[in-house]
Design an enzyme around this catalytic site. Structure first.
Site, PDB file in Angstrom:
ATOM      1  N   SER A  37       0.837  -1.206   0.000  1.00  0.00           N
ATOM      2  CA  SER A  37       0.000   0.000   0.000  1.00  0.00           C
ATOM      3  C   SER A  37       0.866   1.247   0.000  1.00  0.00           C
ATOM      4  O   SER A  37       2.039   1.214   0.378  1.00  0.00           O
ATOM      5  CB  SER A  37      -0.896   0.010   1.237  1.00  0.00           C
ATOM      6  OG  SER A  37      -1.722  -1.124   1.254  1.00  0.00           O
ATOM      7  N   ASP A  97      -5.932 -18.348   5.236  1.00  0.00           N
ATOM      8  CA  ASP A  97      -6.993 -17.461   4.767  1.00  0.00           C
ATOM      9  C   ASP A  97      -7.363 -16.478   5.880  1.00  0.00           C
ATOM     10  O   ASP A  97      -7.985 -16.858   6.876  1.00  0.00           O
ATOM     11  CB  ASP A  97      -8.211 -18.293   4.360  1.00  0.00           C
ATOM     12  CG  ASP A  97      -9.297 -17.441   3.740  1.00  0.00           C
ATOM     13  OD1 ASP A  97      -9.209 -16.187   3.809  1.00  0.00           O
ATOM     14  OD2 ASP A  97     -10.243 -18.016   3.179  1.00  0.00           O
TER      15      ASP A  97
HETATM   16  N1  SAH Z   1      -0.342  -4.647   4.047  1.00  0.00           N
HETATM   17  C1  SAH Z   1       0.256  -5.176   2.862  1.00  0.00           C
HETATM   18  C2  SAH Z   1      -0.821  -5.208   1.796  1.00  0.00           C
HETATM   19  C3  SAH Z   1      -0.575  -6.125   0.722  1.00  0.00           C
HETATM   20  S1  SAH Z   1      -1.835  -6.118  -0.541  1.00  0.00           S
HETATM   21  C4  SAH Z   1       1.402  -4.286   2.434  1.00  0.00           C
HETATM   22  O1  SAH Z   1       1.235  -3.080   2.486  1.00  0.00           O
HETATM   23  O2  SAH Z   1       2.447  -4.795   2.013  1.00  0.00           O
HETATM   24  C5  SAH Z   1      -3.065  -7.145   0.159  1.00  0.00           C
HETATM   25  C6  SAH Z   1      -2.592  -8.500   0.568  1.00  0.00           C
HETATM   26  O3  SAH Z   1      -3.712  -9.258   0.985  1.00  0.00           O
HETATM   27  C7  SAH Z   1      -1.920  -9.302  -0.560  1.00  0.00           C
HETATM   28  O4  SAH Z   1      -0.650  -9.674  -0.129  1.00  0.00           O
HETATM   29  C8  SAH Z   1      -2.844 -10.494  -0.752  1.00  0.00           C
HETATM   30  O5  SAH Z   1      -2.135 -11.666  -1.128  1.00  0.00           O
HETATM   31  C9  SAH Z   1      -3.486 -10.606   0.618  1.00  0.00           C
HETATM   32  N2  SAH Z   1      -4.771 -11.326   0.652  1.00  0.00           N
HETATM   33  C10 SAH Z   1      -5.820 -11.241  -0.214  1.00  0.00           C
HETATM   34  N3  SAH Z   1      -6.807 -12.082   0.140  1.00  0.00           N
HETATM   35  C11 SAH Z   1      -6.379 -12.714   1.274  1.00  0.00           C
HETATM   36  C12 SAH Z   1      -6.959 -13.709   2.130  1.00  0.00           C
HETATM   37  N4  SAH Z   1      -8.164 -14.245   1.883  1.00  0.00           N
HETATM   38  N5  SAH Z   1      -6.243 -14.110   3.195  1.00  0.00           N
HETATM   39  C13 SAH Z   1      -5.003 -13.598   3.461  1.00  0.00           C
HETATM   40  N6  SAH Z   1      -4.400 -12.689   2.690  1.00  0.00           N
HETATM   41  C14 SAH Z   1      -5.081 -12.236   1.607  1.00  0.00           C
END
Ligand code: SAH
Length: 221
Positions: free
Chosen positions: A60, A142
């Protein structure tokens, strides 16, 4: 606007975010200065924009990280326990750990195995010892289900947009506790969902955003 906060160094970026009033807490400033973004993203670490991490994920933008830390700050006091759903690069997980300190605990949960490994490498490089001492625990799973094994949490941060309010996560909050979660499909907003000391839940819409979806692995990659 927030993306004017870009800079040539981590310190410059954090100073710009402060001047732009994205955050005001000294604790947030200290954490963001301690955790250098260059250890979490290879390209443009000090640009105030999201950056691709691969596997359909993005780190982000710095202003969103700063907002998240500021809104959650009352629930990031030393010794508190945090769940970071969709921990991606591991950047915010490390910032949370700086704020809750060595007596606190942060669980990062991520559903893409390669990203769990990436966050592990990044945190190992930037905050050596934090994984060994288990002040940070990284879990492959998850995040929609939360992580009941370590619940309840003082606060929960969700880094991907949920289709609907995630009840499993609200259930895993302490009373009092706070959830910061983007909700929506085409149009998304961040919601601050608070559970008070009697267990009463209230919500506040904070701002419109664009996050990657909180979804199934095969829908993401
Ligand atoms: N806070 C992180 C955001 C990454 S983007 C940063 O700033 O680096 C959002 C993340 O959510 C991705 O890495 C994606 O793989 C994860 N994500 C999406 N659906 C998910 C789920 N059901 N369970 C766990 N992680 C999930």
């Amino acid at each position: 606007m927030a993306w004017y906060c870009s800079a040539n160094s981590n310190e410059g970026l954090v100073n710009n975010l402060k001047t732009a009033k994205i955050f005001k807490s000294e604790g947030v400033e200290k954490a963001m200065k301690a955790v250098d973004r260059k250890n979490y993203v290879s390209q443009g670490p000090y640009n105030d924009t999201p950056q691709p991490l691969g596997f359909g994920a993005t780190i982000s933008a710095p202003h969103m990280h700063a907002y998240a830390l500021q809104y959650l700050e009352p629930f990031l006091k030393p010794g508190m326990k945090v769940l970071d759903v969709g921990c991606g690069s591991g950047y915010l997980t490390a910032c949370f750990s700086e704020m809750v300190g060595p007596e606190g605990k942060v669980i990062g949960i991520e559903h893409i195995k390669e990203l769990v490994d990436m966050s592990r490498r990044n945190i190992q490089k930037d905050r050596p010892g934090y994984l060994e001492s288990q002040r940070i625990i990284l879990v492959h799973g998850d995040g929609r289900k939360g992580y009941p094994e370590e619940s309840p949490y003082d606060c929960i941060h969700v880094g991907a947009a949920a289709e609907k309010e995630p009840h499993a996560l609200i259930d895993q909050l302490k009373a009092p506790g706070r959830l910061f979660v983007p909700v929506g499909v085409k149009s998304q907003s961040i919601y601050q969902i608070d559970k008070d000391e009697n267990g009463k839940v209230t919500r506040k819409e904070l701002m419109g955003v664009m996050y990657v979806p909180l979804t199934d692995v095969d829908k993401q990659i």
